[in-house]
Design a protein around this motif. Structure first.
Motif, short mmCIF file in Angstrom:
data_model
loop_
_atom_site.label_atom_id
_atom_site.label_comp_id
_atom_site.label_asym_id
_atom_site.label_seq_id
_atom_site.Cartn_x
_atom_site.Cartn_y
_atom_site.Cartn_z
N TYR A 1 42.14 15.23 65.28
CA TYR A 1 42.17 14.53 64.00
C TYR A 1 42.40 13.03 64.17
CZ TYR A 1 42.04 18.87 61.45
OH TYR A 1 41.63 20.07 60.94
N ILE A 2 41.79 12.29 63.27
CA ILE A 2 42.03 10.85 63.20
C ILE A 2 43.29 10.66 62.37
CG2 ILE A 2 41.11 8.70 62.24
CD1 ILE A 2 38.33 9.80 63.05
N ARG A 3 44.11 9.72 62.76
CA ARG A 3 45.37 9.49 62.06
C ARG A 3 45.11 9.27 60.57
NH1 ARG A 3 49.20 8.40 66.13
NH2 ARG A 3 48.22 7.73 68.07
N ASP A 4 46.03 9.81 59.75
CA ASP A 4 45.89 9.72 58.29
C ASP A 4 45.83 8.29 57.78
OD1 ASP A 4 45.76 12.41 57.84
OD2 ASP A 4 47.92 12.63 57.50
N ASN A 5 46.48 7.37 58.48
CA ASN A 5 46.54 6.00 57.99
C ASN A 5 45.39 5.13 58.51
OD1 ASN A 5 47.69 6.20 60.59
ND2 ASN A 5 48.89 4.36 60.30
N PHE A 6 44.31 5.76 59.01
CA PHE A 6 43.15 5.00 59.46
C PHE A 6 41.90 5.41 58.69
CE2 PHE A 6 45.82 3.82 62.92
CZ PHE A 6 45.34 2.60 63.33
N GLY A 7 41.10 4.42 58.35
CA GLY A 7 39.85 4.65 57.66
C GLY A 7 38.82 3.65 58.15
N PHE A 8 37.60 3.80 57.68
CA PHE A 8 36.54 2.89 58.09
C PHE A 8 35.85 2.32 56.86
CE2 PHE A 8 34.65 7.07 57.82
CZ PHE A 8 33.46 6.85 57.15
N TYR A 9 35.18 1.23 57.06
CA TYR A 9 34.42 0.56 56.01
C TYR A 9 32.94 0.76 56.30
CZ TYR A 9 38.88 -1.52 54.95
OH TYR A 9 40.20 -1.68 54.62
N SER A 10 32.20 1.27 55.32
CA SER A 10 30.78 1.52 55.53
C SER A 10 29.95 0.38 54.97
CB SER A 10 30.38 2.86 54.91
OG SER A 10 30.63 2.86 53.54
N LEU A 11 28.74 0.26 55.49
CA LEU A 11 27.83 -0.78 55.01
C LEU A 11 27.39 -0.51 53.58
CD1 LEU A 11 25.66 -1.34 58.23
CD2 LEU A 11 27.55 -2.75 57.35
N GLU A 12 27.29 0.77 53.21
CA GLU A 12 26.96 1.15 51.83
C GLU A 12 28.14 1.91 51.24
OE1 GLU A 12 22.62 2.37 50.77
OE2 GLU A 12 23.12 3.32 52.66
N LYS A 13 28.51 1.54 50.03
CA LYS A 13 29.56 2.28 49.34
C LYS A 13 29.00 3.61 48.87
CE LYS A 13 32.78 -1.21 47.92
NZ LYS A 13 33.66 -1.66 46.89
N THR A 14 29.86 4.62 48.90
CA THR A 14 29.48 5.95 48.45
C THR A 14 30.29 6.29 47.20
OG1 THR A 14 31.20 7.25 49.54
CG2 THR A 14 29.33 6.57 50.90
N PRO A 15 29.96 7.37 46.53
CA PRO A 15 30.80 7.80 45.41
C PRO A 15 32.22 8.19 45.87
CG PRO A 15 28.67 8.87 45.30
CD PRO A 15 28.72 8.15 46.60
N LEU A 16 32.39 8.41 47.17
CA LEU A 16 33.69 8.79 47.72
C LEU A 16 34.53 7.61 48.18
CD1 LEU A 16 32.33 11.67 49.97
CD2 LEU A 16 33.20 11.84 47.64
N THR A 17 33.91 6.45 48.29
CA THR A 17 34.59 5.26 48.76
C THR A 17 35.67 4.86 47.77
OG1 THR A 17 32.55 4.52 49.81
CG2 THR A 17 34.27 2.87 49.52
N ASP A 18 36.89 4.59 48.28
CA ASP A 18 37.94 4.18 47.35
C ASP A 18 37.73 2.74 46.91
OD1 ASP A 18 39.00 2.44 49.27
OD2 ASP A 18 40.70 3.71 49.75
N ARG A 19 38.53 2.27 46.00
CA ARG A 19 38.26 0.94 45.41
C ARG A 19 38.45 -0.21 46.39
NH1 ARG A 19 43.53 -0.02 41.58
NH2 ARG A 19 44.81 1.24 42.90
#
Length: 181
Positions: free
Chosen positions: A52-70
């Motif tokens: 698992y990837i640590r809970d406090n890590f995320g990535f930024y995508s080139l395209e926003k998705t409906p799942l992307t947070d604000r």
């Protein structure tokens, strides 16, 4: 592969997975998918697949998705290993009739959505299984830039909900009083 990439992997994954990616497994992957995996992806398979990837890590995508947070952040849970119950081959078999033709699932995201590599251009994409119109979103141009895009998420703990007021109808209150009796 550069040291910065290796340090980033150590930073984002919870723990390490020791797996010897043999030439036989490489060949099996290449023949099955008709695709050569990148050196960076091989490193993940050898050291972190299924972890698992640590809970406090995320990535930024080139395209926003409906799942992307604000804040523009996305989360992936883990990368599929080559062996075991939920391996990359079994996941592909499960979803191949739904996935775009050149997509190989490589990781799982929340809600059963998949992180995929596009065989045509080696880009990393999100596939959202329950979207009807647009269901693929570009994350990164390649696997290395995808891993390097991971950042520690800033969790805002200063959430002020303000005053919350609840109102009940007289009928509801009467029903509750009668229920207690």
């Amino acid at each position: 592969m550069n040291n910065q990439y290796i340090r980033k992997c150590k930073e984002i994954f919870e723990d390490k997975y020791e797996y010897e990616l043999t030439e036989i497994k490489r060949k099996e992957y290449s023949e099955y998918f008709n695709f050569e995996m990148s050196e960076e992806y091989e490193y993940i398979l050898e050291n972190y697949a299924g972890k698992y990837i640590r809970d406090n890590f995320g990535f930024y995508s080139l395209e926003k998705t409906p799942l992307t947070d604000r804040e523009g952040e996305n989360k992936v849970s883990y990368f599929f290993p080559l062996e075991g119950k939920e391996n990359i081959f079994s996941i592909y078999e499960t979803y191949k009739s739904q996935l775009p033709l050149d997509f190989i699932p490589i990781g799982e995201m929340d809600g059963g959505n998949l992180l995929c590599v596009n065989k045509k251009n080696k880009s990393i994409n999100i596939w959202i299984h329950d979207e009807l119109n647009k269901n693929t979103y570009l994350v990164s141009e390649n696997f290395e830039s995808f891993i390097m895009s991971f950042k520690e998420l800033v969790i805002n703990r200063d959430i002020n909900l303000g005053v919350v007021e609840t109102r009940f109808s007289p009928q509801f209150l009467e029903a509750m009083r009668n229920y207690k009796k």
